[in-house]
Design a protein around this motif. Structure first.
Motif, PDB file in Angstrom:
ATOM      1  N   ARG A   1    -116.145  82.069 -69.257  1.00  0.00           N
ATOM      2  CA  ARG A   1    -117.294  81.678 -68.447  1.00  0.00           C
ATOM      3  C   ARG A   1    -117.968  80.450 -69.056  1.00  0.00           C
ATOM      4  NH1 ARG A   1    -118.410  83.125 -63.553  1.00  0.00           N
ATOM      5  NH2 ARG A   1    -118.579  85.372 -63.935  1.00  0.00           N
ATOM      6  N   GLY A   2    -118.377  79.501 -68.210  1.00  0.00           N
ATOM      7  CA  GLY A   2    -119.036  78.306 -68.723  1.00  0.00           C
ATOM      8  C   GLY A   2    -119.499  77.408 -67.594  1.00  0.00           C
ATOM      9  N   GLU A   3    -119.779  76.171 -67.916  1.00  0.00           N
ATOM     10  CA  GLU A   3    -120.272  75.215 -66.934  1.00  0.00           C
ATOM     11  C   GLU A   3    -119.121  74.451 -66.294  1.00  0.00           C
ATOM     12  OE1 GLU A   3    -123.325  74.885 -65.820  1.00  0.00           O
ATOM     13  OE2 GLU A   3    -124.066  76.445 -67.171  1.00  0.00           O
ATOM     14  N   VAL A   4    -119.167  74.334 -64.980  1.00  0.00           N
ATOM     15  CA  VAL A   4    -118.247  73.477 -64.240  1.00  0.00           C
ATOM     16  C   VAL A   4    -119.092  72.379 -63.611  1.00  0.00           C
ATOM     17  CG1 VAL A   4    -116.602  73.317 -62.347  1.00  0.00           C
ATOM     18  CG2 VAL A   4    -116.624  75.350 -63.807  1.00  0.00           C
ATOM     19  N   ASP A   5    -118.865  71.153 -64.031  1.00  0.00           N
ATOM     20  CA  ASP A   5    -119.689  70.028 -63.611  1.00  0.00           C
ATOM     21  C   ASP A   5    -118.834  69.031 -62.852  1.00  0.00           C
ATOM     22  OD1 ASP A   5    -121.073  67.283 -63.970  1.00  0.00           O
ATOM     23  OD2 ASP A   5    -122.596  68.704 -64.640  1.00  0.00           O
ATOM     24  N   LEU A   6    -119.367  68.512 -61.741  1.00  0.00           N
ATOM     25  CA  LEU A   6    -118.616  67.565 -60.911  1.00  0.00           C
ATOM     26  C   LEU A   6    -118.989  66.120 -61.204  1.00  0.00           C
ATOM     27  CD1 LEU A   6    -118.918  69.393 -57.457  1.00  0.00           C
ATOM     28  CD2 LEU A   6    -117.216  69.735 -59.267  1.00  0.00           C
TER      29      LEU A   6
ATOM     30  N   ARG B   1    -111.727  63.298 -67.943  1.00  0.00           N
ATOM     31  CA  ARG B   1    -110.901  63.570 -66.770  1.00  0.00           C
ATOM     32  C   ARG B   1    -110.458  65.025 -66.789  1.00  0.00           C
ATOM     33  NH1 ARG B   1    -105.553  62.625 -64.583  1.00  0.00           N
ATOM     34  NH2 ARG B   1    -105.768  61.950 -62.431  1.00  0.00           N
ATOM     35  N   ARG B   2    -110.635  65.698 -65.663  1.00  0.00           N
ATOM     36  CA  ARG B   2    -110.376  67.125 -65.608  1.00  0.00           C
ATOM     37  C   ARG B   2    -109.910  67.536 -64.220  1.00  0.00           C
ATOM     38  NH1 ARG B   2    -115.190  65.182 -65.198  1.00  0.00           N
ATOM     39  NH2 ARG B   2    -116.891  66.143 -64.027  1.00  0.00           N
ATOM     40  N   LEU B   3    -109.367  68.726 -64.164  1.00  0.00           N
ATOM     41  CA  LEU B   3    -108.873  69.320 -62.931  1.00  0.00           C
ATOM     42  C   LEU B   3    -109.770  70.494 -62.575  1.00  0.00           C
ATOM     43  CD1 LEU B   3    -106.544  69.335 -60.805  1.00  0.00           C
ATOM     44  CD2 LEU B   3    -105.345  70.922 -62.328  1.00  0.00           C
ATOM     45  N   VAL B   4    -110.275  70.524 -61.346  1.00  0.00           N
ATOM     46  CA  VAL B   4    -111.073  71.637 -60.847  1.00  0.00           C
ATOM     47  C   VAL B   4    -110.277  72.316 -59.741  1.00  0.00           C
ATOM     48  CG1 VAL B   4    -113.244  72.316 -59.741  1.00  0.00           C
ATOM     49  CG2 VAL B   4    -113.229  70.493 -61.452  1.00  0.00           C
TER      50      VAL B   4
ATOM     51  N   TRP C   1    -103.561  63.421 -54.967  1.00  0.00           N
ATOM     52  CA  TRP C   1    -102.965  62.441 -55.880  1.00  0.00           C
ATOM     53  C   TRP C   1    -103.580  62.651 -57.258  1.00  0.00           C
ATOM     54  CZ3 TRP C   1     -99.421  58.442 -54.623  1.00  0.00           C
ATOM     55  CH2 TRP C   1     -99.041  58.401 -53.273  1.00  0.00           C
ATOM     56  N   SER C   2    -102.736  62.917 -58.250  1.00  0.00           N
ATOM     57  CA  SER C   2    -103.239  63.048 -59.616  1.00  0.00           C
ATOM     58  C   SER C   2    -103.421  61.684 -60.272  1.00  0.00           C
ATOM     59  CB  SER C   2    -102.299  63.915 -60.446  1.00  0.00           C
ATOM     60  OG  SER C   2    -100.969  63.433 -60.374  1.00  0.00           O
ATOM     61  N   ASP C   3    -102.654  60.702 -59.822  1.00  0.00           N
ATOM     62  CA  ASP C   3    -102.799  59.305 -60.225  1.00  0.00           C
ATOM     63  C   ASP C   3    -102.075  58.479 -59.170  1.00  0.00           C
ATOM     64  OD1 ASP C   3     -99.986  59.367 -60.872  1.00  0.00           O
ATOM     65  OD2 ASP C   3    -100.487  60.113 -62.868  1.00  0.00           O
TER      66      ASP C   3
ATOM     67  N   PRO D   1    -106.692  72.130 -55.673  1.00  0.00           N
ATOM     68  CA  PRO D   1    -107.075  71.311 -56.834  1.00  0.00           C
ATOM     69  C   PRO D   1    -107.779  70.025 -56.460  1.00  0.00           C
ATOM     70  CG  PRO D   1    -104.788  70.890 -56.262  1.00  0.00           C
ATOM     71  CD  PRO D   1    -105.280  71.956 -55.306  1.00  0.00           C
ATOM     72  N   VAL D   2    -108.556  69.506 -57.389  1.00  0.00           N
ATOM     73  CA  VAL D   2    -109.134  68.177 -57.260  1.00  0.00           C
ATOM     74  C   VAL D   2    -109.262  67.585 -58.651  1.00  0.00           C
ATOM     75  CG1 VAL D   2    -111.472  69.149 -57.244  1.00  0.00           C
ATOM     76  CG2 VAL D   2    -111.115  66.813 -56.463  1.00  0.00           C
ATOM     77  N   TYR D   3    -108.897  66.314 -58.800  1.00  0.00           N
ATOM     78  CA  TYR D   3    -109.026  65.618 -60.083  1.00  0.00           C
ATOM     79  C   TYR D   3    -110.339  64.862 -60.123  1.00  0.00           C
ATOM     80  CZ  TYR D   3    -104.145  66.591 -61.148  1.00  0.00           C
ATOM     81  OH  TYR D   3    -102.973  67.219 -61.435  1.00  0.00           O
ATOM     82  N   LEU D   4    -111.087  65.070 -61.207  1.00  0.00           N
ATOM     83  CA  LEU D   4    -112.354  64.373 -61.394  1.00  0.00           C
ATOM     84  C   LEU D   4    -112.268  63.541 -62.667  1.00  0.00           C
ATOM     85  CD1 LEU D   4    -114.833  67.286 -60.607  1.00  0.00           C
ATOM     86  CD2 LEU D   4    -114.036  65.481 -59.075  1.00  0.00           C
TER      87      LEU D   4
END
Length: 341
Positions: free
Chosen positions: A47-52, A57-60, A299-301, A338-341
């Motif tokens: 459990r933790g913080e998910v920030d947009l 670079r991260r995957l949500v 698209w991841s890249d 998924p979404v890449y941020l």
């Protein structure tokens, strides 16, 4: 037997049945809990913080791992997505999710006493609700424009699968700044072969936004066929671009679309293969994924796309080059949307 005696027997029977039902439910729950804990190979979820917002670079994604965090939004580093994942502290659950530039759209189920309803919840970078809108059916696709200004979602209002032909969809587009909602793209004008096109069987789904906050692409279905259309948010019009395109995803540089295409000879319940379309030359390239993909890829890249396939936990994420070379590889277990941020 007296009336009082019969009543006592009836009450006793009802109590016994209630106890049996309660014990059965508790045992089933315990078996489910043991199964969830014992599922081999499952990812570790904390459990933790998910920030947009801005950051590493991260995957949500929607976490599909069995346990208390199933269906919650979770995040993992883009460079190590298969490791420990962090589930959102506020327990936000989504059937479909997408985000960009600190704005997210979460398509949710609202469980009622007799039936479920659905809603689209717009959230800020800290996953706090900004607005909510009713969704008229089972959520299917969600997208946010690169600037975060526009959000789109698709729902099934008839049927629950794209595999057959007996279904209908409703696709909405929202201006998150003004709150202006277009509940259905079916109000947009359609141009095909240079002429206005009208038909009662029109369906839209799978919006993907360009970077200019004006144009988008989507699937148009009519007359038993599917088409790629290019839409204009200002003129409220779409133009047919290419045939046999479903669930398009525009590349970061705006030059290519990756989509699922129906291929003759494949099973009716698994009819698709992934293809890339060069928007300048209209040349199609089959990707190296041999399985049927029923998803709107991300698209991841500039060179790779990510998508979901069925897995032991419901779905797993895979990636493959977008130029037809290479081969697919598993990226993340027990994840979808998924979404890449």
């Amino acid at each position: 037997m007296t009336r009082r005696g019969r009543l006592s027997v009836l009450i006793a029977v009802v109590l016994v049945l209630a106890v049996v039902a309660t014990v059965s439910v508790l045992r089933a729950s315990a078996r489910s809990d043991r199964r969830d804990r014992a599922r081999p190979g499952g990812p570790t979820v904390t459990r933790g913080e998910v920030d947009l917002g801005p950051g590493a670079r991260r995957l949500v994604f929607r976490n599909m791992a069995w346990g208390p965090h199933r269906d919650e939004l979770a995040t993992a580093p883009a460079g190590a997505p298969g490791g420990t994942r962090t589930a959102t502290a506020n327990g936000l659950t989504c059937l479909r999710f997408y985000a960009a530039a600190g704005t997210g759209v979460c398509l949710r189920a609202v469980h009622g006493a007799l039936t479920d309803t659905y809603r689209a919840t717009v959230v800020d970078a800290h996953l706090r609700e900004r607005a909510r809108y009713p969704v008229p059916g089972i959520p299917s696709r969600a997208r946010v424009s690169p600037s975060g200004r526009y959000a789109a979602w698709t729902a099934f209002v008839g049927g629950d699968s794209y595999a057959g032909t007996d279904f209908s969809t409703r696709t909405a587009i929202l201006d998150t700044r003004t709150g202006r909602l277009t509940p259905s793209l079916e109000v947009y004008g359609i141009v095909r072969d240079g002429r206005r096109y009208r038909s009662a069987d029109v369906n839209f789904w799978g919006v993907t936004f360009a970077r200019d906050d004006r144009h988008f692409y989507a699937t148009l279905a009519t007359g038993g066929k599917t088409y790629l259309v290019r839409g204009d948010l200002r003129t409220r019009e779409v133009t047919v671009v290419h045939q046999n395109v479903e669930c398009p995803s525009l590349s970061p540089d705006g030059t290519r679309i990756v989509y699922k295409k129906r291929v003759a000879g494949l099973p009716a319940d698994a009819p698709w293969r992934l293809y890339a379309l060069d928007l300048r030359t209209m040349r199609e390239t089959a990707l190296a994924e041999p399985r049927s993909v029923d998803d709107q890829v991300v698209w991841s890249d500039d060179r790779h796309v990510t998508y979901a396939l069925p897995g032991d936990f419901g779905a797993d994420l895979y990636t493959v080059p977008a130029d037809g070379r290479g081969r697919p590889r598993e990226l993340v277990k027990a994840a979808v949307s998924p979404v890449y941020l």
